[in-house]
Enzyme design. Structure first.
Site, PDB file in Angstrom:
ATOM      1  N   ASN A 140       0.841  -1.192   0.000  1.00 59.06           N
ATOM      2  CA  ASN A 140       0.000   0.000   0.000  1.00 59.06           C
ATOM      3  C   ASN A 140       0.876   1.241   0.000  1.00 59.06           C
ATOM      4  OD1 ASN A 140       0.612   0.638   2.873  1.00 59.06           O
ATOM      5  ND2 ASN A 140      -0.577  -1.220   3.252  1.00 59.06           N
ATOM      6  N   TYR A 141       0.257   2.412   0.088  1.00 60.14           N
ATOM      7  CA  TYR A 141       0.985   3.669  -0.087  1.00 60.14           C
ATOM      8  C   TYR A 141       1.581   4.236   1.204  1.00 60.14           C
ATOM      9  CZ  TYR A 141      -1.284   3.881  -4.681  1.00 60.14           C
ATOM     10  OH  TYR A 141      -1.709   3.621  -5.954  1.00 60.14           O
TER      11      TYR A 141
END
Length: 401
Positions: free
Chosen positions: A208-209
């Site tokens: 994920n970011y």
């Protein structure tokens, strides 16, 4: 305050005459003081006076003209435990607020990694001007501590708000600040940060970011306040150098769970800030999966362990366990449910609906929800300020427990 390193930034206002007293009081309190003056400040008090009192050469220019010695604002920013700007004129406040780095004081401020205190001093009309109030509000939003000016007779002989606070009160503000910075002394804190990467093959992963910035800010804040911190970090492009922080680098959710399980039993406080991947591939290919011309491969996933819930099942009396929730809708309902399911003391809620919050930002906007249904919203702040709010909340519930 014995042994603390203090940068004292002096700008060009009549209140600079009080700085001799401030330096004496700081030295008497056991601190090490480095004075940084703007060129205009030297018109109000001499560098010789302040260097004699501080026992250090005063820095005003980027280099010493007769020797060519370079003064590194970066090194100064790393050296200091706190920076105090006093007096802070309207001009200096404006430059600090907008990053106008045209003198040594401002470049040092912009490089400082430490808390910054600002003691404004100016005439009452300047103090009340919308540009000044807006600039001070900006400094507050950056995390600066504003030491409010006093009301009284000013250099213009007008009477109103604008007198720099007395040196004794500035020292008292610093003493109070450092007293709170030791409120986690002797405590062990476990913090997770960043994403986890779940391997598909040797070159690809599910992730994920998350940048890890929030978790690292929490580790810095807890360590600065005396805690011994174990930071279990997923793959991030960050580093932290603090004698109280032990970084345990992991990659996958399983590795993060194992590290947390190892350290949780001895922890007084655990803050689960990492953005752990919910799923991982059932199998990881030993070599790179080649792209097929006919069809794309099917990726079968399995659920990753819930780290916070696992720790919650093993939480002992007196331990504090906090979680994070990043939501896109039904934020309060979803976050409240996680408190119950995971046996958390409280949860920190982010919403992707809020500009400036969430992944890969330097700011965050949080709401803290506790186990009895109370909701505490906070404004948008730098992540260092958010970390301070979260640790303050933990300190308060520790007192209650």
């Amino acid at each position: 305050m014995t042994g603390k390193h203090i940068i004292l930034g002096v700008s060009g206002g009549i209140a600079a005459y009080k700085i001799a007293t401030l330096v004496r009081l700081l030295i008497k309190a056991g601190t090490e003081v480095q004075v940084v003056m703007t060129p205009n400040a030297k018109e109000f008090i001499t560098p010789l006076t302040l260097s004699t009192l501080s026992r250090k050469p005063v820095i005003s220019e980027f280099f010493t003209r007769n020797t060519g010695e370079w003064h590194s604002h970066v090194d100064l920013g790393l050296w200091a435990d706190v920076m105090v700007v006093a007096p802070a004129t309207a001009s200096t406040i404006g430059k600090m607020a907008h990053g106008i780095a045209d003198n040594m004081l401002i470049t040092t401020y912009l490089s400082a990694k430490c808390p910054v205190f600002v003691a404004p001093a100016m005439d009452l009309d300047m103090m009340a001007h919308p540009s000044t109030t807006a600039n001070i509000a900006l400094l507050r939003s950056y995390g600066c501590h504003i030491i409010e000016p006093a009301t009284g007779e000013l250099a213009s002989h007008l009477v109103g708000k604008g007198r720099m606070e007395e040196p004794e009160n500035i020292v008292k503000a610093l003493q109070d600040f450092f007293a709170t910075r030791a409120d986690l002394a002797g405590k062990k804190v476990l913090i997770t940060a960043g994403p986890t990467h779940e391997k598909i093959d040797p070159v690809r992963f599910i992730g994920n970011y998350s940048s890890g910035k929030m978790g690292y800010a929490l580790a810095q804040e807890a360590a600065d306040r005396g805690a011994q911190v174990t930071l279990v970090s997923g793959p991030v492009a960050l580093s932290i150098k603090h004698p109280n922080v032990n970084v345990v680098n992991v990659e996958s959710a399983t590795e993060m769970l194992n590290a947390c399980t190892e350290h949780f039993a001895d922890s007084d406080i655990a803050i689960m800030c990492a953005a752990v991947a919910d799923y991982a591939p059932e199998e990881c290919a030993e070599s790179k999966i080649k792209r097929e011309k006919s069809k794309a491969p099917t990726l079968k996933l399995k659920k990753n362990p819930d780290i916070a819930a696992t720790l919650g099942k093993n939480k002992k009396r007196g331990q504090i366990l906090a979680g994070f929730a990043l939501e896109t809708d039904n934020e309060i309902v979803n976050a409240t449910d996680k408190i119950r399911r995971k046996n958390l003391d409280f949860i920190v809620l982010n919403s992707l609906r809020d500009p400036g919050a969430g992944f890969r930002t330097d700011t965050n906007k949080i709401t803290i929800l506790d186990a009895i249904g109370k909701v505490y919203p906070y404004p948008l702040k730098p992540k260092s300020g958010v970390a301070n709010d979260i640790i303050n909340y933990i300190v308060n519930i520790r007192r209650i427990k």
